[in-house]
Design a protein around this motif. Structure first.
Motif, PDB file in Angstrom:
ATOM      1  N   MET A 129       0.820  -1.194   0.000  1.00  0.00           N
ATOM      2  CA  MET A 129       0.000   0.000   0.000  1.00  0.00           C
ATOM      3  C   MET A 129       0.865   1.259   0.000  1.00  0.00           C
ATOM      4  O   MET A 129       0.569   2.231  -0.698  1.00  0.00           O
ATOM      5  CB  MET A 129      -0.915  -0.003   1.227  1.00  0.00           C
ATOM      6  CG  MET A 129      -2.050   0.991   1.157  1.00  0.00           C
ATOM      7  SD  MET A 129      -3.232   0.532  -0.125  1.00  0.00           S
ATOM      8  CE  MET A 129      -3.843   2.137  -0.565  1.00  0.00           C
ATOM      9  N   LYS A 130       1.927   1.244   0.765  1.00  0.00           N
ATOM     10  CA  LYS A 130       2.810   2.409   0.818  1.00  0.00           C
ATOM     11  C   LYS A 130       3.471   2.658  -0.534  1.00  0.00           C
ATOM     12  O   LYS A 130       3.672   3.807  -0.939  1.00  0.00           O
ATOM     13  CB  LYS A 130       3.864   2.205   1.903  1.00  0.00           C
ATOM     14  CG  LYS A 130       3.304   2.280   3.323  1.00  0.00           C
ATOM     15  CD  LYS A 130       4.379   2.022   4.359  1.00  0.00           C
ATOM     16  CE  LYS A 130       3.797   2.095   5.764  1.00  0.00           C
ATOM     17  NZ  LYS A 130       4.811   1.782   6.807  1.00  0.00           N
ATOM     18  N   THR A 131       3.798   1.584  -1.243  1.00  0.00           N
ATOM     19  CA  THR A 131       4.381   1.732  -2.578  1.00  0.00           C
ATOM     20  C   THR A 131       3.381   2.369  -3.537  1.00  0.00           C
ATOM     21  O   THR A 131       3.729   3.249  -4.335  1.00  0.00           O
ATOM     22  CB  THR A 131       4.816   0.358  -3.116  1.00  0.00           C
ATOM     23  OG1 THR A 131       5.773  -0.214  -2.220  1.00  0.00           O
ATOM     24  CG2 THR A 131       5.448   0.492  -4.494  1.00  0.00           C
ATOM     25  N   LYS A 132       2.127   1.937  -3.441  1.00  0.00           N
ATOM     26  CA  LYS A 132       1.114   2.485  -4.332  1.00  0.00           C
ATOM     27  C   LYS A 132       0.738   3.920  -3.961  1.00  0.00           C
ATOM     28  O   LYS A 132       0.249   4.664  -4.818  1.00  0.00           O
ATOM     29  CB  LYS A 132      -0.123   1.591  -4.323  1.00  0.00           C
ATOM     30  CG  LYS A 132       0.113   0.239  -4.985  1.00  0.00           C
ATOM     31  CD  LYS A 132      -1.174  -0.473  -5.315  1.00  0.00           C
ATOM     32  CE  LYS A 132      -0.890  -1.750  -6.070  1.00  0.00           C
ATOM     33  NZ  LYS A 132      -2.119  -2.418  -6.556  1.00  0.00           N
ATOM     34  N   MET A 133       0.943   4.282  -2.712  1.00  0.00           N
ATOM     35  CA  MET A 133       0.634   5.651  -2.314  1.00  0.00           C
ATOM     36  C   MET A 133       1.515   6.653  -3.060  1.00  0.00           C
ATOM     37  O   MET A 133       1.066   7.749  -3.418  1.00  0.00           O
ATOM     38  CB  MET A 133       0.817   5.820  -0.809  1.00  0.00           C
ATOM     39  CG  MET A 133      -0.250   5.153   0.039  1.00  0.00           C
ATOM     40  SD  MET A 133      -1.888   5.862  -0.197  1.00  0.00           S
ATOM     41  CE  MET A 133      -1.669   7.465   0.546  1.00  0.00           C
ATOM     42  N   ASP A 134       2.761   6.287  -3.322  1.00  0.00           N
ATOM     43  CA  ASP A 134       3.656   7.169  -4.090  1.00  0.00           C
ATOM     44  C   ASP A 134       3.131   7.356  -5.513  1.00  0.00           C
ATOM     45  O   ASP A 134       3.139   8.467  -6.049  1.00  0.00           O
ATOM     46  CB  ASP A 134       5.069   6.578  -4.124  1.00  0.00           C
ATOM     47  CG  ASP A 134       5.717   6.543  -2.749  1.00  0.00           C
ATOM     48  OD1 ASP A 134       5.318   7.354  -1.900  1.00  0.00           O
ATOM     49  OD2 ASP A 134       6.613   5.694  -2.535  1.00  0.00           O
ATOM     50  N   THR A 135       2.657   6.256  -6.110  1.00  0.00           N
ATOM     51  CA  THR A 135       2.085   6.346  -7.461  1.00  0.00           C
ATOM     52  C   THR A 135       0.802   7.158  -7.457  1.00  0.00           C
ATOM     53  O   THR A 135       0.536   7.929  -8.389  1.00  0.00           O
ATOM     54  CB  THR A 135       1.813   4.936  -8.007  1.00  0.00           C
ATOM     55  OG1 THR A 135       3.014   4.158  -7.937  1.00  0.00           O
ATOM     56  CG2 THR A 135       1.333   4.990  -9.444  1.00  0.00           C
ATOM     57  N   MET A 136      -0.008   6.987  -6.401  1.00  0.00           N
ATOM     58  CA  MET A 136      -1.240   7.771  -6.276  1.00  0.00           C
ATOM     59  C   MET A 136      -0.941   9.257  -6.247  1.00  0.00           C
ATOM     60  O   MET A 136      -1.623  10.052  -6.913  1.00  0.00           O
ATOM     61  CB  MET A 136      -1.991   7.388  -4.995  1.00  0.00           C
ATOM     62  CG  MET A 136      -2.771   6.109  -5.065  1.00  0.00           C
ATOM     63  SD  MET A 136      -3.721   5.882  -3.557  1.00  0.00           S
ATOM     64  CE  MET A 136      -4.859   7.243  -3.666  1.00  0.00           C
ATOM     65  N   LEU A 137       0.046   9.645  -5.460  1.00  0.00           N
ATOM     66  CA  LEU A 137       0.394  11.061  -5.352  1.00  0.00           C
ATOM     67  C   LEU A 137       0.802  11.622  -6.714  1.00  0.00           C
ATOM     68  O   LEU A 137       0.411  12.733  -7.069  1.00  0.00           O
ATOM     69  CB  LEU A 137       1.517  11.243  -4.339  1.00  0.00           C
ATOM     70  CG  LEU A 137       2.008  12.677  -4.123  1.00  0.00           C
ATOM     71  CD1 LEU A 137       0.866  13.580  -3.666  1.00  0.00           C
ATOM     72  CD2 LEU A 137       3.154  12.701  -3.110  1.00  0.00           C
ATOM     73  N   GLN A 138       1.565  10.858  -7.467  1.00  0.00           N
ATOM     74  CA  GLN A 138       1.969  11.304  -8.796  1.00  0.00           C
ATOM     75  C   GLN A 138       0.759  11.506  -9.700  1.00  0.00           C
ATOM     76  O   GLN A 138       0.686  12.478 -10.465  1.00  0.00           O
ATOM     77  CB  GLN A 138       2.927  10.287  -9.418  1.00  0.00           C
ATOM     78  CG  GLN A 138       4.254  10.162  -8.693  1.00  0.00           C
ATOM     79  CD  GLN A 138       5.121   9.047  -9.254  1.00  0.00           C
ATOM     80  OE1 GLN A 138       4.813   8.474 -10.293  1.00  0.00           O
ATOM     81  NE2 GLN A 138       6.209   8.742  -8.562  1.00  0.00           N
ATOM     82  N   SER A 139      -0.212  10.593  -9.622  1.00  0.00           N
ATOM     83  CA  SER A 139      -1.419  10.717 -10.443  1.00  0.00           C
ATOM     84  C   SER A 139      -2.232  11.941 -10.058  1.00  0.00           C
ATOM     85  O   SER A 139      -2.719  12.678 -10.929  1.00  0.00           O
ATOM     86  CB  SER A 139      -2.273   9.446 -10.297  1.00  0.00           C
ATOM     87  OG  SER A 139      -1.587   8.306 -10.764  1.00  0.00           O
ATOM     88  N   VAL A 140      -2.390  12.171  -8.755  1.00  0.00           N
ATOM     89  CA  VAL A 140      -3.152  13.336  -8.288  1.00  0.00           C
ATOM     90  C   VAL A 140      -2.480  14.632  -8.733  1.00  0.00           C
ATOM     91  O   VAL A 140      -3.142  15.577  -9.190  1.00  0.00           O
ATOM     92  CB  VAL A 140      -3.314  13.299  -6.759  1.00  0.00           C
ATOM     93  CG1 VAL A 140      -3.945  14.595  -6.260  1.00  0.00           C
ATOM     94  CG2 VAL A 140      -4.163  12.104  -6.336  1.00  0.00           C
ATOM     95  N   VAL A 141      -1.164  14.679  -8.622  1.00  0.00           N
ATOM     96  CA  VAL A 141      -0.426  15.883  -9.035  1.00  0.00           C
ATOM     97  C   VAL A 141      -0.588  16.122 -10.535  1.00  0.00           C
ATOM     98  O   VAL A 141      -0.747  17.273 -10.983  1.00  0.00           O
ATOM     99  CB  VAL A 141       1.060  15.758  -8.653  1.00  0.00           C
ATOM    100  CG1 VAL A 141       1.879  16.876  -9.286  1.00  0.00           C
ATOM    101  CG2 VAL A 141       1.223  15.782  -7.141  1.00  0.00           C
ATOM    102  N   LYS A 142      -0.570  15.070 -11.329  1.00  0.00           N
ATOM    103  CA  LYS A 142      -0.741  15.227 -12.779  1.00  0.00           C
ATOM    104  C   LYS A 142      -2.125  15.780 -13.115  1.00  0.00           C
ATOM    105  O   LYS A 142      -2.266  16.627 -14.002  1.00  0.00           O
ATOM    106  CB  LYS A 142      -0.522  13.887 -13.477  1.00  0.00           C
ATOM    107  CG  LYS A 142       0.924  13.443 -13.523  1.00  0.00           C
ATOM    108  CD  LYS A 142       1.067  12.101 -14.217  1.00  0.00           C
ATOM    109  CE  LYS A 142       2.532  11.648 -14.233  1.00  0.00           C
ATOM    110  NZ  LYS A 142       2.679  10.315 -14.879  1.00  0.00           N
ATOM    111  N   ILE A 143      -3.146  15.286 -12.407  1.00  0.00           N
ATOM    112  CA  ILE A 143      -4.505  15.806 -12.640  1.00  0.00           C
ATOM    113  C   ILE A 143      -4.570  17.282 -12.255  1.00  0.00           C
ATOM    114  O   ILE A 143      -5.128  18.110 -12.993  1.00  0.00           O
ATOM    115  CB  ILE A 143      -5.540  14.999 -11.841  1.00  0.00           C
ATOM    116  CG1 ILE A 143      -5.526  13.532 -12.256  1.00  0.00           C
ATOM    117  CG2 ILE A 143      -6.939  15.576 -12.049  1.00  0.00           C
ATOM    118  CD1 ILE A 143      -6.405  12.643 -11.399  1.00  0.00           C
ATOM    119  N   GLU A 144      -4.011  17.628 -11.113  1.00  0.00           N
ATOM    120  CA  GLU A 144      -4.028  19.020 -10.660  1.00  0.00           C
ATOM    121  C   GLU A 144      -3.279  19.927 -11.646  1.00  0.00           C
ATOM    122  O   GLU A 144      -3.762  21.019 -11.980  1.00  0.00           O
ATOM    123  CB  GLU A 144      -3.395  19.126  -9.277  1.00  0.00           C
ATOM    124  CG  GLU A 144      -4.212  18.489  -8.168  1.00  0.00           C
ATOM    125  CD  GLU A 144      -3.508  18.537  -6.829  1.00  0.00           C
ATOM    126  OE1 GLU A 144      -4.185  18.407  -5.795  1.00  0.00           O
ATOM    127  OE2 GLU A 144      -2.272  18.708  -6.822  1.00  0.00           O
TER     128      GLU A 144
END
Length: 285
Positions: free
Chosen positions: A237-252
């Motif tokens: 889960m912690k590994t995927k959280m880093d990928t999640m943050l990247q996706s959210v930043v790209k959308i923003e």
């Protein structure tokens, strides 16, 4: 003189005839050797042979079951991805048509492949085989939550998705239910698909929908940042959280760029609502 010599001789004879002391473990070792030398009875040999035979059969059955579960998980993954690709075709003009087809395909995944997984795991300690079927379950969660968001703008929760699996199980046995970790891992992957959807909607001029995706992705990430530190086994889960943050930043960044460029071209007097998305002014004006 004679008496002293006789006394000394008798003392030496007594000491020579006195047995030497033995330690306890020496006696125990001798006893065990004697026992091991005894011939085994036919009953003991037969019992051991039957026990090893049953254990070998158990391992063979478990390995065969694991192979079937891995195959079912791969089928679930492949067909769930097809549902996700189908949803990415959505637009303001074909929303109902695309979602109807995607939801029908998702139902087929459940009836054909999830049901096969349920039959394999029901009546067993299915948590022992979690690593074999977890990838498929995560992909199914991702596809189901993706469809639900595009349909209603809300997140499909764990209780709702497990309720759809109950009819697949035998009522007399413990039903297969998606656990919390696999659900959260699937939701974490959802943000990657939301990022691709948002950028696609921006390219088609649907900025309002892209902003809705941005807010939804932020909410998911914020909630998970509060939950993940409380999880014991949260390495994945912690590994995927880093990928999640990247996706959210790209959308923003995509939404922010649209607003900035839009305001710039409005100041230049552009009347083409899509010109700022392309990054060039209206050449015909």
């Amino acid at each position: 003189m004679w008496n002293a010599s006789a006394y000394a001789f008798s003392k030496i004879s007594f000491m020579a005839s006195k047995p030497k002391p033995h330690r306890l473990h020496q006696f125990a070792g001798t006893a065990l050797q004697n026992i091991s030398k005894r011939p085994r009875t036919m009953c003991t040999e037969s019992y051991m042979k039957d026990a090893f035979s049953k254990y070998a059969d158990y391992l063979n059955d478990l390995n065969e079951k694991r192979e079937r579960i891995v195959k079912a998980s791969r089928d679930i993954t492949m067909n769930s991805k097809k549902v996700i690709f189908q949803v990415h075709r959505i637009s303001s003009d074909n929303k109902e048509e695309v979602l109807k087809k995607a939801e029908a395909d998702l139902e087929a995944v459940k009836d054909q492949y999830i049901s096969r997984l349920v039959k394999e795991l029901q009546g067993t300690d299915f948590w022992k085989l979690r690593r074999a079927y977890s990838p498929g379950v995560q992909e199914y969660v991702e596809a189901a939550t993706f469809c639900k968001f595009c349909r209603t703008g809300a997140l499909l929760n764990l209780e709702e998705i497990n309720a759809t699996l109950l009819p697949l199980s035998d009522p007399s046995m413990e039903p297969l239910q998606i656990n919390v970790l696999d659900y959260l891992l699937g939701v974490a992957d959802l943000t990657g698909e939301l990022m691709r959807l948002a950028i696609g909607r921006i390219s088609d001029g649907e900025l309002e929908f892209a902003e809705k995706i941005c807010r939804f992705s932020r909410d998911i990430y914020r909630e998970l940042t509060l939950l993940v530190p409380l999880m014991e086994d949260s390495t994945d889960m912690k590994t995927k959280m880093d990928t999640m943050l990247q996706s959210v930043v790209k959308i923003e960044n995509a939404c922010f760029s649209v607003h900035v460029r839009g305001s710039e071209y409005n100041l230049l007097g552009s009347s083409d609502p899509s010109s700022f998305l392309l990054g060039v002014p209206n050449l015909e004006s």
